[in-house]
Scaffold this motif. Sequence first.
Motif, PDB file in Angstrom:
ATOM      1  N   GLY A   1      -1.898   3.260  14.076  1.00 20.77           N
ATOM      2  CA  GLY A   1      -0.475   3.543  14.154  1.00 20.77           C
ATOM      3  C   GLY A   1       0.197   3.665  12.802  1.00 20.77           C
ATOM      4  N   LEU A   2      -0.518   3.368  11.732  1.00 22.61           N
ATOM      5  CA  LEU A   2       0.058   3.422  10.385  1.00 22.61           C
ATOM      6  C   LEU A   2      -0.025   4.832   9.814  1.00 22.61           C
ATOM      7  CD1 LEU A   2      -1.523   0.131   8.990  1.00 22.61           C
ATOM      8  CD2 LEU A   2       0.914   0.514   9.462  1.00 22.61           C
TER       9      LEU A   2
ATOM     10  N   ASP B   1       4.621   8.829   5.041  1.00 28.17           N
ATOM     11  CA  ASP B   1       4.245   7.850   4.022  1.00 28.17           C
ATOM     12  C   ASP B   1       5.064   6.574   4.094  1.00 28.17           C
ATOM     13  OD1 ASP B   1       6.723   8.625   3.073  1.00 28.17           O
ATOM     14  OD2 ASP B   1       5.969   9.518   1.221  1.00 28.17           O
ATOM     15  N   SER B   2       5.690   6.322   5.256  1.00 21.26           N
ATOM     16  CA  SER B   2       6.512   5.117   5.366  1.00 21.26           C
ATOM     17  C   SER B   2       6.611   4.671   6.815  1.00 21.26           C
ATOM     18  CB  SER B   2       7.922   5.369   4.808  1.00 21.26           C
ATOM     19  OG  SER B   2       8.585   6.360   5.576  1.00 21.26           O
TER      20      SER B   2
ATOM     21  N   ARG C   1       8.826   1.606  13.535  1.00 16.86           N
ATOM     22  CA  ARG C   1       9.030   2.921  14.131  1.00 16.86           C
ATOM     23  C   ARG C   1       8.429   3.990  13.226  1.00 16.86           C
ATOM     24  NH1 ARG C   1      13.144   4.733  17.627  1.00 16.86           N
ATOM     25  NH2 ARG C   1      14.210   2.738  17.348  1.00 16.86           N
ATOM     26  N   ARG C   2       7.798   4.987  13.833  1.00 14.51           N
ATOM     27  CA  ARG C   2       7.311   6.178  13.135  1.00 14.51           C
ATOM     28  C   ARG C   2       8.077   7.368  13.702  1.00 14.51           C
ATOM     29  NH1 ARG C   2       2.686   6.660  11.276  1.00 14.51           N
ATOM     30  NH2 ARG C   2       3.861   8.033   9.901  1.00 14.51           N
ATOM     31  N   THR C   3       8.620   8.217  12.856  1.00 11.38           N
ATOM     32  CA  THR C   3       9.423   9.355  13.298  1.00 11.38           C
ATOM     33  C   THR C   3       8.861  10.641  12.719  1.00 11.38           C
ATOM     34  OG1 THR C   3      11.388   7.949  13.399  1.00 11.38           O
ATOM     35  CG2 THR C   3      11.737  10.336  13.406  1.00 11.38           C
ATOM     36  N   ALA C   4       8.685  11.655  13.573  1.00 15.03           N
ATOM     37  CA  ALA C   4       8.138  12.941  13.160  1.00 15.03           C
ATOM     38  C   ALA C   4       9.250  13.881  12.727  1.00 15.03           C
ATOM     39  CB  ALA C   4       7.346  13.569  14.311  1.00 15.03           C
TER      40      ALA C   4
ATOM     41  N   THR D   1       0.825  -1.201   0.000  1.00 10.78           N
ATOM     42  CA  THR D   1       0.000   0.000   0.000  1.00 10.78           C
ATOM     43  C   THR D   1       0.860   1.252   0.000  1.00 10.78           C
ATOM     44  OG1 THR D   1      -1.801  -1.119   1.164  1.00 10.78           O
ATOM     45  CG2 THR D   1      -1.732   1.288   1.298  1.00 10.78           C
ATOM     46  N   LEU D   2       1.805   1.337   0.914  1.00 17.53           N
ATOM     47  CA  LEU D   2       2.633   2.536   1.013  1.00 17.53           C
ATOM     48  C   LEU D   2       3.467   2.732  -0.245  1.00 17.53           C
ATOM     49  CD1 LEU D   2       3.749   2.243   4.749  1.00 17.53           C
ATOM     50  CD2 LEU D   2       1.936   3.682   3.797  1.00 17.53           C
ATOM     51  N   ASP D   3       3.993   1.633  -0.790  1.00 14.46           N
ATOM     52  CA  ASP D   3       4.790   1.729  -2.018  1.00 14.46           C
ATOM     53  C   ASP D   3       3.944   2.169  -3.208  1.00 14.46           C
ATOM     54  OD1 ASP D   3       6.992   0.925  -0.591  1.00 14.46           O
ATOM     55  OD2 ASP D   3       6.958  -1.151  -1.310  1.00 14.46           O
TER      56      ASP D   3
END
Length: 564
Positions: A384-385, A495-496, A510-513, A325-327
């Motif tokens: 969380g996505l 987006d990743s 991990r999600r990074t802002a 999906t993200l790709d």
Amino acid sequence: MTQHLAELARPADATATAGARRTGDWWRDAVIYQVYPRSFADANGDGMGDLPGIRSRLPYLRDLGVDAVWLSPFYASPQADAGYDVSDYRRVDPMFGELADATGLIEDAHRLGLRIIVDLVPNHCSDQHEWFQQALREGPGSPLRKRFHFLPGKGENGELPPNDWESIFGGPAWTRVADGEWYLHLFAPEQPDFNWEHPAVQDEFRSILRFWLDLGVDGFRIDVAHGMVKAAGLPDIGGSDQLKLLGNDVMPFFDQDGVHEIYRDWRRVLDEYTGERIFVAEAWTPTVQRTANYVRPDELHQAFNFQYLGTSWDAEALREVVDLTLDSMRPVGAPATWVLSNHDVTRHATRFANPAGLGTQIRTPGDRELGLRRARAATLLMLGLPGSAYLYQGEELGLPDVTDLPDEVRQDPSFHRQSGQDGFRDGCRVPIPWSGTEAPYGFGPVAGGPSWLPQPASWAELSVEAQTGVPGSTLELYRSALAVRREQAALGAGDSVDWMDAQPGVLAFRRTAADGSSVVVTANTTGEPVRMAAPGRLLIGSGEVVVVDDETVLPADTTAWWAV
């Protein structure tokens, strides 16, 4: 140290956070709540939900923490398919109220910091629509028949349908009228398909868009967005399984390239208006890559991710569909749009209660405890996505599908036709419980009053009233998760994801802002607890998460968020 849901922080004033996200491109990380009007709240006590009922419950949605509300159809309709057979796109059906109720609802929502998205049904209308009725009266050769798909039949006397297309609801996709011609309906016979090659159809829907935009709506969810355009010549299909909305077969009536010209035209209309109005596509396509075509920069803004909705509770399968999906969305600059339940599929609390591979319409309740545990974990994983997420009314209460409705109360048109969709969509449409110990549980104003579908006795313990303020309840989990999602810049945007090493059956990313803050999401899809190093400070868990000396016990079927 064991941390329970009740100990996880929410903002001191949860209502102050409603609408607090950035306004520019608000839809990229929005949480949008679907209201199915006939089943949300009944203000006049007739057993059918209505617009005044929805207006009265808007503060609840603000306090829940969503950004916008999508309303399923409330237009004038004979209700052959729960309002998706529209007879007048500019009028509110009396069962739901009046046009003044719609405008008042929009105004109330805006005052509360909520945006309103309305359904648009452009593939077909009702057979009671003025155009269709006039086309019938005028007979073969009528100019109005060209606004639909009227054709002579095959066979010696035209007694056979023009082609072999089948209705999604079962049976042929053609119905013969008294004068001998046939008309196309991909769904029920009461839903004739428009001919989108006709200029009058195009002009009419530009006008409909402007009508509702002028009234202040913030966007449109487009029903059957992959429909409308049919392959030239309406060719036969042959032996393919035509009845699957979500499948890998290429169909001459779905996902035709010509549909994108319509959306480019509509986007020019939408861009005439200020305020970040949006389009959302219900586009069932063979692949995520084909779905991405609908959200190119000059077309629509979001498209539901039905491939994700249909994925089982399995770490490997989930990771694959997330990456795909993200790709697929990244090259067109669109956000991913995640969803787990809606008015057309079995609620995910019931899907996950049953063995994988049964599809999106399930007839058995399964293991209720297991299904709810997995559903809570799946929701926290979805939230969380990166991107936007849609919630379906009642999922914040942990509602299951009602799988034992008597046949005589069912209203799904596909239930009453042979060999079509399973016809069990009524199970996810039962009116939701608000309060009290007796049906309709606050859905209507009178205890013991009617509801258009019967509610189970067990739903008293699932009502909003019964769950509010109760540590560990599903409602409080949703409220807390949405509050934390607003506070943590790393969640939603972007987006990743950065995948991390994890044990088999466990997802960790991990999600990074932009400010450098990070959140780690861990999801245990196995049936056993797993031990792992604590990635950081526990923000929230879908179940009881134990942290002892920097080691975590993540229970079976549990997701947790961690601040790093």
